[in-house]
Write a protein that holds these residues in place. Structure first.
Motif, PDB file in Angstrom:
ATOM      1  N   PRO A   1     -42.628 -56.188  35.233  1.00 18.74           N
ATOM      2  CA  PRO A   1     -42.987 -57.538  35.683  1.00 18.74           C
ATOM      3  C   PRO A   1     -42.169 -57.928  36.908  1.00 18.74           C
ATOM      4  N   ALA A   2     -42.823 -58.491  37.906  1.00 15.72           N
ATOM      5  CA  ALA A   2     -42.146 -58.933  39.123  1.00 15.72           C
ATOM      6  C   ALA A   2     -41.859 -60.432  39.047  1.00 15.72           C
ATOM      7  N   PRO A   3     -40.880 -60.921  39.815  1.00 13.92           N
ATOM      8  CA  PRO A   3     -40.531 -62.355  39.770  1.00 13.92           C
ATOM      9  C   PRO A   3     -41.695 -63.284  40.094  1.00 13.92           C
ATOM     10  N   ASP A   4     -42.647 -62.806  40.904  1.00 17.19           N
ATOM     11  CA  ASP A   4     -43.767 -63.674  41.288  1.00 17.19           C
ATOM     12  C   ASP A   4     -44.892 -63.689  40.267  1.00 17.19           C
ATOM     13  N   GLY A   5     -44.662 -63.057  39.112  1.00 17.46           N
ATOM     14  CA  GLY A   5     -45.671 -63.057  38.059  1.00 17.46           C
ATOM     15  C   GLY A   5     -46.616 -61.883  38.094  1.00 17.46           C
ATOM     16  N   THR A   6     -46.562 -61.070  39.137  1.00 19.56           N
ATOM     17  CA  THR A   6     -47.394 -59.864  39.186  1.00 19.56           C
ATOM     18  C   THR A   6     -46.705 -58.736  38.407  1.00 19.56           C
ATOM     19  N   VAL A   7     -47.377 -57.603  38.333  1.00 18.97           N
ATOM     20  CA  VAL A   7     -46.843 -56.441  37.619  1.00 18.97           C
ATOM     21  C   VAL A   7     -46.834 -55.260  38.572  1.00 18.97           C
ATOM     22  N   GLU A   8     -45.691 -54.597  38.663  1.00 15.21           N
ATOM     23  CA  GLU A   8     -45.557 -53.453  39.560  1.00 15.21           C
ATOM     24  C   GLU A   8     -45.756 -52.147  38.795  1.00 15.21           C
ATOM     25  N   VAL A   9     -46.483 -51.227  39.409  1.00 18.06           N
ATOM     26  CA  VAL A   9     -46.709 -49.896  38.855  1.00 18.06           C
ATOM     27  C   VAL A   9     -45.778 -48.924  39.563  1.00 18.06           C
ATOM     28  N   SER A  10     -45.117 -48.081  38.794  1.00 22.42           N
ATOM     29  CA  SER A  10     -44.259 -47.060  39.397  1.00 22.42           C
ATOM     30  C   SER A  10     -44.482 -45.715  38.727  1.00 22.42           C
ATOM     31  N   GLU A  11     -43.987 -44.683  39.350  1.00 26.51           N
ATOM     32  CA  GLU A  11     -44.199 -43.309  38.903  1.00 26.51           C
ATOM     33  C   GLU A  11     -43.525 -43.043  37.556  1.00 26.51           C
ATOM     34  N   ARG A  12     -44.239 -42.296  36.720  1.00 25.28           N
ATOM     35  CA  ARG A  12     -43.675 -41.827  35.452  1.00 25.28           C
ATOM     36  C   ARG A  12     -43.840 -40.309  35.418  1.00 25.28           C
ATOM     37  N   ALA A  13     -42.861 -39.627  35.945  1.00 24.94           N
ATOM     38  CA  ALA A  13     -42.977 -38.189  36.169  1.00 24.94           C
ATOM     39  C   ALA A  13     -42.880 -37.370  34.895  1.00 24.94           C
ATOM     40  N   ASP A  14     -42.444 -37.991  33.777  1.00 19.67           N
ATOM     41  CA  ASP A  14     -42.224 -37.211  32.554  1.00 19.67           C
ATOM     42  C   ASP A  14     -43.511 -36.914  31.803  1.00 19.67           C
ATOM     43  N   PHE A  15     -44.615 -37.574  32.174  1.00 22.50           N
ATOM     44  CA  PHE A  15     -45.854 -37.334  31.426  1.00 22.50           C
ATOM     45  C   PHE A  15     -46.584 -36.146  32.038  1.00 22.50           C
ATOM     46  N   PRO A  16     -46.848 -35.096  31.250  1.00 19.33           N
ATOM     47  CA  PRO A  16     -47.304 -33.827  31.837  1.00 19.33           C
ATOM     48  C   PRO A  16     -48.709 -33.839  32.404  1.00 19.33           C
ATOM     49  N   VAL A  17     -49.530 -34.798  32.033  1.00 25.55           N
ATOM     50  CA  VAL A  17     -50.910 -34.793  32.515  1.00 25.55           C
ATOM     51  C   VAL A  17     -50.987 -35.131  33.997  1.00 25.55           C
TER      52      VAL A  17
END
Length: 693
Positions: free
Chosen positions: A23-39
């Motif tokens: 969650p970002a301070p402005d109420g939006t949601v940020e997506v970031s990399e999740r490298a541990d998931f093998p798919v």
């Protein structure tokens, strides 16, 4: 609201890519990399990166809506739920329980799919439930059941693909439909393996191939049979494997031998030298795979087509061996789990058959009801939609948009409008929801916890990352409240983990056995492959690879299924001389109900188009961007021309994400596969006309 990153999964396709949400301070949601998931190893397509945009109150539903004077107006939850309970009760009282229909979606979590099936059968007492996953991989499911005794999209993890010697990819444009998966095929070629793509279009996926075959739409069955003919003729059958691990070879062999190469070339348009090269590339390495998608499956002979490709794998010893086998690339986010646990018209949780007395007894005991009270199998998806307003008077719909996604869509839209009562649960006001009497706004993927099952059969835990806005409830809460108002006070919990615990018991001992899977294991192990019959990870860690020792048939042998080529339901003629095929583009998803509300995606793919060959465009006098009309026996669609050498001259292509005059499914043929009940989306006869504007 949480402030740290939450590991979860994308809401869209069956890859179910891993991602982190913050969650970002402005109420939006940020997506970031999740490298541990093998798919996906951190990679995301544009749809995944922009998925939080649909969480915005600017585009989503924020209040229940009820119809008043022909218009949908805001209402309280009490009023909206009361209207739904009243509408369903009135229908049952006047017309009987089977006059109530339930239609689900392949994006619902396992917990929701399970509860929806239970709600239909226990609360409403109706047999009339199915879901849009019927339009996804039902033909592959039917073919897999016939051959292997079990249906799981991929019988091996995606990480096995780069280790194979050759992959035949039939009717999949995964470079656009599930872009992060393309890296597995790139690695395949980097490792010395080869990729063969079969598609009537020169797609972005086909551009990556070592060999691209461009058959006429609807002829994949003949193509597979022609390849098997050549395998036999050239002495490439794995006789020992066939003898020890299969049954029914002689009949399948005889059927294939009627499809000699020159005959297959005449049917498909694929030159004989390409057929021979395909067989050489497939049979030379020690391991090989065939992967199908909607191209060969969305046909009125889709099950037979899948059986023909499986026969090719079995004859060459390419199933139940390392880095080999037949698999289906599931499309929808939870298309696999959605049918395993009760949304499908003929199935109970655990992939049990509804007409099996032992299955009925097991599930009824878990549910605390009399087995005789459970209704029998109902109509398949298109047949259910076609019965709206006649046999089915009221419909509860969750997470689907059939007035855009169903074949013969104008007809289905009229059937929806003819209902006495329609209630829709969705996150946005889709084209179908706009026709409803009551619309309920429900929580989305980032606002709730639940499980999905991806195309590999890997059960995953989606975690809640943010709190839903005031006035939004979950589908589980909706079904709990409706059950209570309809006289069933217990058995419909709102906590997803509690639902999953019941699902585990209901699936125990079934083909899709989840009984050994827990939320704790899913969190600790990054997903668990079913079947998994015990929590003891040493005794049973899950099953990433199926069939290595035996197939799921009574004798452990795979079954050849003898099949023969037959024409599509609607061949071209003088009035309709061209074939239409449909599909997706990279920036939109399914009916577009959510992705068409994302500015970045609309900028990349703003609307429908008609892809046609320059020779056809010249005959029409159409230039790039000119409006052209595509006309079938069911209706007319208009969209700009996109002229390309990458399509057959006898074929046009339209994406199916839009409503209005460019709705591709206005044209498509609802002819059904006799086994899977899959409609023939992928081939119908049309004519193309220039349009004066």
């Amino acid at each position: 609201m949480q402030n740290s990153a939450t590991p979860t999964h994308c809401p869209y396709c069956a890859l179910q890519c891993g991602m982190n949400l913050t969650p970002a301070p402005d109420g939006t949601v940020e997506v970031s990399e999740r490298a541990d998931f093998p798919v996906n190893r951190g990679a995301l397509c544009g749809k995944g990166r922009t998925a939080p945009a649909v969480l915005s109150s600017r585009v989503r539903l924020t209040s229940p809506l009820v119809r008043s004077g022909g218009t949908l107006v805001p209402a309280t939850w009490d009023e909206a739920l009361g209207r739904i309970a009243e509408g369903l009760s009135r229908t049952r009282a006047e017309h009987g329980p089977d006059a109530c229909g339930v239609f689900g979606g392949g994006g619902l979590t396992n917990e929701k799919a399970y509860t929806l099936g239970k709600f239909a059968r226990v609360v409403l007492g109706t047999s009339q439930i199915d879901y849009n996953g019927r339009f996804c991989m039902s033909s592959a499911a039917a073919g897999g059941m016939k051959a292997f005794g079990l249906d799981r999209g991929l019988p091996f993890p995606l990480e096995d693909i780069p280790k194979s010697g050759c992959v035949i990819l039939v009717g999949s444009n995964l470079a656009e439909t599930m872009p992060p998966s393309l890296r597995f095929f790139t690695e395949l070629r980097e490792n010395g393996g080869t990729l063969i793509v079969i598609d009537p279009r020169r797609t972005k996926t086909a551009e990556q191939a070592d060999l691209h075959l461009m058959p006429r739409p609807g002829t994949d069955l003949a193509l597979a049979l022609g390849l098997l003919h050549l395998v036999v003729a050239e002495g490439l059958v794995d006789e020992e494997y066939v003898r020890e691990r299969t049954a029914g070879w002689e009949d399948a062999r005889a059927a294939a031998m009627a499809h000699w190469p020159e005959y297959v070339e005449r049917i498909t348009g694929v030159p004989v030298p390409q057929l021979r090269e395909t067989v050489r590339m497939f049979c030379e390495p020690e391991s090989a795979m065939v992967l199908t998608a909607r191209g060969p499956e969305q046909q009125s002979k889709g099950t037979d087509t899948v059986s023909a490709w499986i026969n090719l794998c079995l004859a060459t010893g390419r199933a139940g061996r390392p880095y080999s086998g037949y698999g289906c690339l599931t499309g929808q986010g939870n298309g696999q789990g959605g049918r395993e646990h009760g949304q499908k018209a003929d199935q109970l949780p655990g992939y049990r058959k509804l007409d099996d007395p032992a299955a009925r007894a097991h599930v009824a005991e878990v549910w605390g009801v009399d087995p005789d009270s459970l209704p029998g199998p109902g109509r398949s998806a298109y047949e259910l939609l076609d019965a709206l307003g006649t046999d089915i008077k009221s419909l509860l719909l969750m997470g689907s948009n059939p007035v855009v996604s169903a074949p013969h869509a104008a007809h289905i839209e009229e059937r929806v409008k003819s209902l006495d009562f329609l209630a829709v649960c969705d996150v946005v006001l889709s084209e179908t929801a706009a026709l409803a009497d009551v619309v309920l706004p429900v929580t989305q993927w980032a606002e709730e916890t639940g499980t999905t099952t991806n195309l590999e059969g890997r059960v995953l835990l989606r975690r809640q990352a943010i709190t839903a806005p005031d006035g939004i409830r979950s589908d589980l809460e909706v079904m709990h409240e409706l059950a209570d108002r309809l006289g069933v006070e217990k058995g419909f919990p709102t906590d997803p983990e509690e639902v999953f615990e019941e699902l585990r018991r209901a699936s125990a001992g079934g083909p899709a056995d989840y009984s050994g899977i827990t939320y704790r294991r899913l969190a600790e192990e990054n997903g668990v492959f079913w079947p998994c019959p015990t929590e003891d990870t040493v005794v049973h860690p899950g099953t990433p690879r199926l069939f290595l020792d035996r197939f799921a048939t009574p004798d452990g042998r795979a079954r050849f299924v003898p099949v023969s080529h037959r024409a599509i339901a609607e061949e071209p003629d003088e009035e309709y001389p061209v074939l239409l095929t449909t599909g997706r583009v990279v920036a939109q998803y399914q009916s577009g109900a959510q992705t068409r509300r994302v500015d970045e995606l609309n900028a990349a793919a703003p609307g429908p188009f008609v892809e046609l060959h320059p020779r056809l465009a010249e005959r029409l006098g159409a230039a790039e961007g000119d409006p052209v009309a595509v006309v079938s026996r069911r209706g007319r669609a208009v969209a700009p021309a996109r002229i390309t050498l990458g399509i057959r001259p006898d074929t046009v292509f339209m994406p199916f994400h839009w409503h209005g005059e460019g709705r591709a499914n206005t044209l498509t043929n609802p002819a059904l596969d006799p086994t899977s009940r899959m409609p023939e989306f992928k081939a119908c006869a049309v004519r193309v006309e220039a349009v004066e504007r």
